[in-house]
Design an enzyme around this catalytic site. Structure first.
Site, PDB file in Angstrom:
ATOM      1  N   SER A  73      -4.781  17.188  30.836  1.00 55.82           N
ATOM      2  CA  SER A  73      -5.300  15.964  31.425  1.00 55.82           C
ATOM      3  C   SER A  73      -6.442  15.481  30.532  1.00 55.82           C
ATOM      4  CB  SER A  73      -5.730  16.243  32.864  1.00 55.82           C
ATOM      5  OG  SER A  73      -6.038  15.053  33.526  1.00 55.82           O
ATOM      6  N   HIS A  86      -1.381  13.754  31.791  1.00 60.46           N
ATOM      7  CA  HIS A  86      -1.863  12.625  32.597  1.00 60.46           C
ATOM      8  C   HIS A  86      -2.401  11.592  31.610  1.00 60.46           C
ATOM      9  CE1 HIS A  86      -2.973  15.814  35.837  1.00 60.46           C
ATOM     10  NE2 HIS A  86      -1.686  15.557  35.814  1.00 60.46           N
ATOM     11  N   ASP A 146      -4.624  19.933  39.069  1.00 58.22           N
ATOM     12  CA  ASP A 146      -3.178  19.951  38.827  1.00 58.22           C
ATOM     13  C   ASP A 146      -2.835  21.024  37.791  1.00 58.22           C
ATOM     14  OD1 ASP A 146      -0.579  19.078  39.190  1.00 58.22           O
ATOM     15  OD2 ASP A 146      -0.734  17.492  37.679  1.00 58.22           O
TER      16      ASP A 146
END
Lengths: 274, 192
Positions: free
Chosen positions: B18, B44, B137
């Site tokens: 991310s 992401h 996540d």
């Protein structure tokens, strides 16, 4: 229960029992997706074991409706993928405008945000009066929402941005009335919608259309079912009709592909050759 | 649970990152020459970066970098990138499917979703790699990989631009290996 803890065999057995008992056929759905949806239902409805879940699905009368609602994915938005809507507005609707009647099928329409998007464009192009939008889904609960045309107000910012990016020139807020945390779209937009349940797995063609829109539905089906549904669409499209799919969906490996040409290299809209 | 049989005997690297992970990923794939492994990458990112990514990551070796397409079969010598705004799932037969369901951990694609699928399908052949990020996540996904007998690797939080994600993983499970930001490529190349 995590998705990876659901066994392939127990899942296949349950899906077969559901076909026999209720006629809903999820056996050709993507296994990974169905497992995730069931795992989500386990948490939402506090099941302790797969057997308890199976019993509930097969014996509790009203639970199958919830099962269908939660197994199918109902995430959608208005003017989703604005480039797609721009292409519809600039290249497809002007052609449809030359026809005496326009019939559009939104297959797997979910809660209807994309059907309302179409209604707005038909109105702006000036062909609403001679058009009919058939909105169908396997799931009767989402169709109630299509009939109501009421969406959470918090979604409207995104919808409005999408609308502008798709080439919309009007004041988007003129299409709905906001009350508390909800936005209700004008009844006029719904006046040309025909809403009905239709199961792409088991039901047949019911009319001929100039445009079929089915977005992010085929991704949940396995390849043989995708092919079968594309054949159904082909049989339901007039010569020179348009087929519009989701941004990651393809017809290139399906049997119907030789009869279609893609309008644009990026957006997933095809025109039937004859 | 019985593992589905998937053709081929190769390791699958499931990699997630991310905030702060892009530079690390770019460097790792510049160095990647290992054609024995398949890599599935979930990052992401903003939609605007989406189409540029396969190009940016393209290696000079015989490894093909591409966006994962639905129904495509996972093969070694490939890096598959999850498309923007879809969850990337893996079917029991080793093919990809896409899913537009609710966001998970405020993310779509979600690293957990892909990691959990990889664990279910490829079991102990999976190597989960979690990089820099400010989101939880990927941690549940690493746990699933661990449980299935796979290997769990995280970027050393000290070397990560945003340490939360790898640190959270280290707090939540016993990782098999931590790697500095410049060591990922060499690690990928060492996988047999």
């Amino acid at each position: 229960m995590a998705p990876e803890d659901i066994g392939d065999d127990e899942l296949a057995l349950l899906l077969n029992e559901i076909v026999e008992r209720y006629g809903y056929d999820f056996t050709s759905y993507s296994t990974a997706s169905v497992k995730r949806r069931i795992s989500r239902l386990f948490i939402l409805d506090h099941f302790k074991s797969f057997e308890e879940f199976r019993k509930t699905v097969l014996t509790e009368k009203n639970y199958i409706r919830r099962f269908v609602q939660e197994i199918t994915v109902n995430v959608t938005e208005m003017f989703r993928d604005p480039g797609f809507y721009k292409l519809l507005r600039t290249q497809v609707l002007p052609v449809l405008a030359t026809y005496p009647f326009v019939r559009i099928w939104h297959a797997g329409c979910s809660t209807g945000e994309e059907v309302y998007s179409m209604a707005i464009m038909l109105k702006e192009v000036g062909i609403m009066e001679k058009s009919l939008m058939y909105a169908t889904d396997i799931n009767p609960d989402v169709l109630d929402q299509v009939m109501k045309g009421i969406y959470p107000l918090r979604s409207l910012k995104l919808f409005s941005e999408n609308y502008i990016l798709s080439g919309g020139k009007e004041d988007f807020s003129s299409y709905y009335t906001a009350k508390y945390d909800l936005a209700k779209f004008d009844d006029e937009l719904r006046s040309k919608m025909i809403v009905s349940t239709h199961n792409l797995v088991s039901d047949r063609s019911f009319n001929e259309f100039q445009l079929i829109i089915c977005r992010n539905v085929l991704i949940y089906f396995n390849k043989p079912l995708q092919d079968k549904v594309l054949e159904l669409f082909d049989a339901s499209l007039e010569p020179r009709g348009y087929l519009a799919l989701g941004s990651k969906e393809q017809i290139k490996f399906a049997s119907i592909s030789s009869r279609y040409e893609q309008l644009d290299p990026k957006e997933k809209i095809w025109r039937k050759l004859q | 649970m019985a593992k589905a049989t998937v053709n081929g005997d190769f390791r699958v690297v499931a990699m997630g990152g991310s905030a702060g992970s892009l530079e690390v990923i770019l460097q790792a794939f510049r160095e990647l020459t290992n054609t024995r492994i398949a890599t599935v990458l979930v990052i992401h990112r903003k939609e605007s970066l989406h189409s540029a990514l396969p190009e940016m990551l393209n290696t000079k070796s015989h490894v093909t970098v591409k966006e994962a397409e639905e129904k495509e079969r996972i093969m070694p010598a490939h890096v598959y990138i999850a498309p923007a705004d879809y969850h990337l799932l893996i079917e029991p037969d080793g093919t990809f499917s896409l899913d537009y369901s609710e966001k998970v951990n405020f993310s779509r694609p979600s690293i957990d979703v892909t990691f959990e699928c990889a664990a279910a399908v490829f079991g102990k052949k999976v190597i989960g790699v979690l990089l820099s990020g400010g989101n939880a996540d990927g941690v549940a996904g690493l746990k699933a990989i661990k449980k299935a007998g796979g290997m769990c690797v995280v970027q050393n939080p000290k070397s990560a631009l945003v340490s939360f994600m790898p640190q959270h993983a280290m707090n939540e499970l016993e990782v098999d290996k931590t790697l500095g930001s410049g060591e990922i490529g060499a690690f990928l190349n060492s996988i047999q």
